[in-house]
Design a protein around this motif. Structure first.
Motif, PDB file in Angstrom:
ATOM      1  N   TYR A   1      -6.914  -1.766   3.255  1.00  0.00           N
ATOM      2  CA  TYR A   1      -6.296  -0.816   4.172  1.00  0.00           C
ATOM      3  C   TYR A   1      -6.986   0.546   4.063  1.00  0.00           C
ATOM      4  CZ  TYR A   1      -2.665  -4.331   3.494  1.00  0.00           C
ATOM      5  OH  TYR A   1      -1.978  -5.498   3.388  1.00  0.00           O
ATOM      6  N   LEU A   2      -7.054   1.205   5.209  1.00  0.00           N
ATOM      7  CA  LEU A   2      -7.481   2.613   5.269  1.00  0.00           C
ATOM      8  C   LEU A   2      -6.251   3.428   5.662  1.00  0.00           C
ATOM      9  CD1 LEU A   2     -10.887   2.235   7.143  1.00  0.00           C
ATOM     10  CD2 LEU A   2     -10.461   2.210   4.696  1.00  0.00           C
ATOM     11  N   VAL A   3      -5.811   4.284   4.767  1.00  0.00           N
ATOM     12  CA  VAL A   3      -4.554   5.011   4.958  1.00  0.00           C
ATOM     13  C   VAL A   3      -4.836   6.512   4.960  1.00  0.00           C
ATOM     14  CG1 VAL A   3      -2.247   5.452   4.075  1.00  0.00           C
ATOM     15  CG2 VAL A   3      -3.256   3.189   3.818  1.00  0.00           C
ATOM     16  N   PRO A   4      -4.459   7.235   6.026  1.00  0.00           N
ATOM     17  CA  PRO A   4      -4.593   8.696   6.012  1.00  0.00           C
ATOM     18  C   PRO A   4      -3.400   9.333   5.300  1.00  0.00           C
ATOM     19  CG  PRO A   4      -3.845   7.962   8.167  1.00  0.00           C
ATOM     20  CD  PRO A   4      -4.027   6.714   7.343  1.00  0.00           C
TER      21      PRO A   4
ATOM     22  N   PRO B   1       0.804  -1.233   0.000  1.00  0.00           N
ATOM     23  CA  PRO B   1       0.000   0.000   0.000  1.00  0.00           C
ATOM     24  C   PRO B   1       0.832   1.276   0.000  1.00  0.00           C
ATOM     25  CG  PRO B   1      -0.085  -1.119   2.144  1.00  0.00           C
ATOM     26  CD  PRO B   1       0.563  -2.061   1.195  1.00  0.00           C
ATOM     27  N   PHE B   2       1.882   1.336   0.838  1.00  0.00           N
ATOM     28  CA  PHE B   2       2.628   2.592   0.948  1.00  0.00           C
ATOM     29  C   PHE B   2       3.502   2.828  -0.294  1.00  0.00           C
ATOM     30  CE2 PHE B   2       1.777   1.490   5.408  1.00  0.00           C
ATOM     31  CZ  PHE B   2       1.145   2.653   5.790  1.00  0.00           C
ATOM     32  N   ASP B   3       4.180   1.783  -0.780  1.00  0.00           N
ATOM     33  CA  ASP B   3       4.969   1.957  -1.992  1.00  0.00           C
ATOM     34  C   ASP B   3       4.076   2.298  -3.176  1.00  0.00           C
ATOM     35  OD1 ASP B   3       7.197   1.366  -0.550  1.00  0.00           O
ATOM     36  OD2 ASP B   3       7.284  -0.740  -1.113  1.00  0.00           O
ATOM     37  N   PHE B   4       2.908   1.627  -3.250  1.00  0.00           N
ATOM     38  CA  PHE B   4       1.983   1.887  -4.355  1.00  0.00           C
ATOM     39  C   PHE B   4       1.486   3.333  -4.316  1.00  0.00           C
ATOM     40  CE2 PHE B   4      -2.452   1.597  -6.038  1.00  0.00           C
ATOM     41  CZ  PHE B   4      -2.104   1.379  -7.365  1.00  0.00           C
ATOM     42  N   LEU B   5       1.120   3.821  -3.134  1.00  0.00           N
ATOM     43  CA  LEU B   5       0.661   5.209  -3.015  1.00  0.00           C
ATOM     44  C   LEU B   5       1.785   6.177  -3.357  1.00  0.00           C
ATOM     45  CD1 LEU B   5      -1.473   4.999   0.257  1.00  0.00           C
ATOM     46  CD2 LEU B   5      -2.317   5.323  -2.059  1.00  0.00           C
TER      47      LEU B   5
ATOM     48  N   THR C   1       5.827  17.980   2.632  1.00  0.00           N
ATOM     49  CA  THR C   1       4.806  17.722   3.655  1.00  0.00           C
ATOM     50  C   THR C   1       3.955  16.504   3.341  1.00  0.00           C
ATOM     51  OG1 THR C   1       3.173  19.165   2.570  1.00  0.00           O
ATOM     52  CG2 THR C   1       4.710  20.199   4.116  1.00  0.00           C
ATOM     53  N   ILE C   2       4.185  15.877   2.172  1.00  0.00           N
ATOM     54  CA  ILE C   2       3.381  14.698   1.803  1.00  0.00           C
ATOM     55  C   ILE C   2       3.757  13.537   2.723  1.00  0.00           C
ATOM     56  CG2 ILE C   2       2.815  13.075  -0.040  1.00  0.00           C
ATOM     57  CD1 ILE C   2       3.600  15.258  -2.048  1.00  0.00           C
ATOM     58  N   SER C   3       2.774  12.964   3.371  1.00  0.00           N
ATOM     59  CA  SER C   3       3.039  11.891   4.336  1.00  0.00           C
ATOM     60  C   SER C   3       1.964  10.830   4.232  1.00  0.00           C
ATOM     61  CB  SER C   3       3.084  12.444   5.766  1.00  0.00           C
ATOM     62  OG  SER C   3       3.213  11.395   6.706  1.00  0.00           O
ATOM     63  N   TRP C   4       2.417   9.559   4.342  1.00  0.00           N
ATOM     64  CA  TRP C   4       1.467   8.430   4.342  1.00  0.00           C
ATOM     65  C   TRP C   4       1.125   8.018   5.764  1.00  0.00           C
ATOM     66  CZ3 TRP C   4       0.566   9.333  -0.326  1.00  0.00           C
ATOM     67  CH2 TRP C   4       1.584   9.537  -1.258  1.00  0.00           C
TER      68      TRP C   4
END
Length: 727
Positions: free
Chosen positions: A693-696, A514-518, A543-546
């Motif tokens: 997954y729910l990712v903010p 999920p994080f690499d894909f985003l 400021t972009i943050s997963w």
């Protein structure tokens, strides 16, 4: 300027405050005092107020040690700052500052006027080339830290980077200037890891965002513990009877750390092809994890040591054991104190020049006050005789007519001011006008979010309505990202005149990375479109943050029920403000159009949520996800009706059990409608034993075009910033 004989080095870490006081005797130093104060809760603990925790710990330090009048040097962590190294072309020495400034403008990823920066040049006797190290931090971060420290009366004379301080400590303690061959120093902090490679009197620094908190979060996910219990279990892993299980839980983080290390070392070796890296020294309390040193040594084919003591400083007596226990994490404070004594190899100072001048004048105030007192005393003696003579000539004092005229004039002035205040129109009309300011911002933001999510290029089957085709696509391979929540918070910095909106969006995806894909899709789109001529803001890519560790994992069981495996937590202070934590429902948006939330007349905030529950209702901390009920008002998008921001299919929720016709359900006429025309159950789009997954995601945008301001005299009458007055 003469260097002080003693200096304090103070590091505000995520787990504790480390302070050490060194006293200089020639080129040798000794420890005259030190103190380690652990925070009541680690700053990485979810939901903790970091600033308040730092105030409490610093207040304890100030109450136990006298810092006033001492030379004090403090640090900023490597992940909150910037360090780059570049080779300079051959130039005359007097032109080096101009060339360095040109290089800084090219290297620093911020406008040069928005950062505090310094540099250090490195030269070797056997090479004509000159290498420059450029160190920078945004002014906003510097001011935030200095204001926080200033509340407790702490004013550092110097502020430098944490990895620079570690290099200074090791260069002095290990006599790196006389050593042949490079040494790798690995400082694993709470949030990030600093790689410092020292060779031939120079250094190279790289920081990557993986630290001790990621090991703790791995234990939290594996054993379903609270963060504080997992942190304690990590430190006690060597003596625990569950050592094998703990190490197994942390193995993925070991692999991530190794991958980042290999990437950093490989890049350094491409720049220095003759360098042979054979020795690594580990620092930081995370390096005490059992098996970490052996694992890195085997994988990197290097001799890995752990820093347990120092060669040129020591503490004897009752405090010897305490100092030895903390030595592995005291290197930063050690290097800071060395810089205060003038024994540092790199003397970068990121304290604003304006602040340094103000502090210098403050220290000289007492001398100015004494000089002013002498001048006033002399002037008084000179004027005493004329005043005495005049009093003797006019013993009655001031005539009565003068007093009467002054009293009448004062009364007329007060009456005039009262009439003027009563007839002032005020700011009601201006407040109404300001409601339309920035009205074009949110359409652009919504459009950008939609395009960013659409950049994932979802499979065509996911964009159709055929459930069987959707289920045929493995959840782990789906390139679909659905928008669950979109909100923003407006902020305004009156000193820097900077207007920003902190954007928060919660997305749903089932990709196996999920994080690499985003990062490769949504993040890349935001970075590529950070600034465009037709958009009234710029996206601040730093400021972009997963928000790793704040994601929520939903597992679909054999029976189709959804199990929540983690809680969504708010962002760190200063961030965008994540949507409230929820598992089976989402709150109504916090900022409604026209509310002006978060700013002074800067235009409305807006929220798009993934559920329609009653606003203000708190979600359960854990447990099974229940099907959402019908929307209950407020601006929101129900989970069963929400579409993907990228045009994908709707995520269908499993509706709850229906009541037989005629049976009361508490829904009034809705029950009758259900009996007359029952709606079939909506199919699930996730097969059993799958998960999503729910990712903010949070990022900030800086507004480029300022709204119209009030007339200068109107704002001056109120004594406030026009933007502030409009609110």
């Amino acid at each position: 300027m003469a260097r002080p004989k003693s200096a304090w080095g103070l590091e505000v870490g995520a787990a504790a405050i480390k302070a050490i006081r060194l006293t200089r005797n020639g080129d040798e130093v000794s420890v005259s005092d030190f103190k380690v104060i652990a925070h009541r809760k680690a700053l990485s603990t979810p939901d903790v107020d970091q600033n308040e925790m730092i105030r409490l710990s610093l207040g304890q330090l100030v109450s136990q040690r006298v810092l006033e009048g001492e030379h004090l040097v403090m640090s900023v962590p490597g992940h909150a700052s910037f360090a780059r190294f570049a080779k300079l072309p051959p130039v005359e020495p007097r032109k080096v500052p101009d060339v360095v400034k040109f290089e800084a403008v090219q290297q620093i990823p911020f406008p040069i006027e928005q950062v505090e920066w310094d540099y250090q040049t490195f030269a070797s006797d056997d090479s004509p080339e000159l290498v420059v190290g450029i160190f920078a931090i945004t002014r906003a971060r510097v001011q935030q830290r200095l204001c926080l420290y200033g509340e407790l009366g702490i004013a550092p004379e110097a502020l430098t980077l944490g990895p620079v301080a570690v290099y200074n400590a090791m260069a002095y303690d290990h006599n790196l200037a006389g050593r042949k061959g490079p040494v790798v120093y690995l400082d694993i902090g709470t949030y990030a890891t600093d790689v410092i490679i020292a060779e031939q009197g120079r250094c190279w620094i790289r920081t990557f965002p993986l630290g001790g908190t990621h090991f703790t979060e791995a234990i939290v996910a594996a054993f379903k513990l609270s963060y504080s219990k997992a942190e304690k279990l990590k430190h006690e892993a060597a003596a625990s009877k569950y050592t094998k299980q703990i190490m197994q839980a942390m193995r993925p983080v070991f692999s991530d750390l190794l991958q980042d290390l290999q990437r950093s070392i490989g890049y350094y070796q491409t720049l220095h092809r003759d360098a042979k890296l054979t020795t690594m020294v580990g620092l930081g309390s995370t390096f005490k994890i059992p098996g970490l040193r052996k694992f890195l040594g085997q994988q990197l084919q290097m001799h890995v040591l752990r820093l347990d003591e120092y060669k040129r400083i020591a503490v004897t007596g009752r405090e010897a054991a305490t100092f030895a226990q903390s030595a592995v994490s005291m290197a930063t404070a050690y290097g800071l104190a060395l810089q205060g004594l003038g024994l540092a190899r790199i003397n970068a100072n990121l304290v604003p020049v304006k602040t340094l001048r103000a502090e210098l004048w403050r220290q000289k105030t007492q001398w100015f006050a004494a000089a002013a007192a002498i001048v006033v005393l002399g002037a008084t003696m000179m004027l005493y005789r004329p005043i005495s003579d005049r009093s003797s000539l006019n013993p009655g004092g001031e005539p009565a007519v003068v007093s009467q005229v002054l009293e009448t004039g004062g009364k007329l002035k007060r009456d005039f001011e009262q009439i003027g205040a009563a007839n002032k129109v005020g700011f009601a009309a201006e407040n109404l006008r300001r409601l339309v300011d920035y009205r074009d911002i949110w359409p652009h933001l919504v459009n950008d979010v939609a395009h960013a999510l659409a950049s994932t290029d979802p499979q065509p089957e996911l964009l159709g309505s055929d459930v069987e085709k959707i289920l045929a696509v493995e959840p782990e391979q789906r390139r679909l990202v659905e928008l669950r929540y979109l909100g923003g918070r407006y902020t305004y910095d009156p000193e820097a005149k900077i207007r920003r909106i902190a954007v928060t969006m919660e997305v749903q995806l089932s990709h196996d990375r999920p994080f690499d894909f985003l990062n490769e899709t949504v993040g890349q789109w935001l970075r590529d479109h950070a600034e465009r001529p037709d958009v009234p803001y710029r996206i601040l890519d730093d400021t972009i943050s997963w928000n790793r560790g704040r994601e929520q994992t939903i597992t679909v069981s054999e029976t189709g029920e959804e199990e929540a495996g983690g809680a969504t937590r708010p962002s760190a202070p200063g961030g965008a403000g994540s949507p409230p934590g929820r598992r089976d429902r989402s709150p109504a948006p916090r900022n409604l159009p026209g509310s002006g939330a978060g700013g002074a007349g800067a235009g409305p905030g807006i929220g798009m949520t993934g559920g329609g529950d009653t606003p203000g209702r708190r979600a359960r901390p854990s447990g099974r996800r229940r099907p959402p009920g019908p929307p209950s008002g407020g601006l929101g998008i129900s989970r069963g009706e929400q579409s993907s921001a990228s045009g994908g299919p709707r995520r269908q929720s499993r509706p709850g059990p229906r009541h037989p016709p005629g049976q009361a359900s508490g829904r009034g006429e809705h029950n009758v409608l259900d009996a007359m025309g029952p709606v079939p159950n909506r199919p699930t789009l996730y097969p059993p034993n799958s998960k999503y997954y729910l990712v903010p995601i949070t990022f900030e945008v800086e507004l480029l075009d300022a709204p119209s301001t009030l007339p200068a005299d109107t704002a001056a009458d109120r004594g406030r910033d026009p933007e502030e007055a409009a609110s």
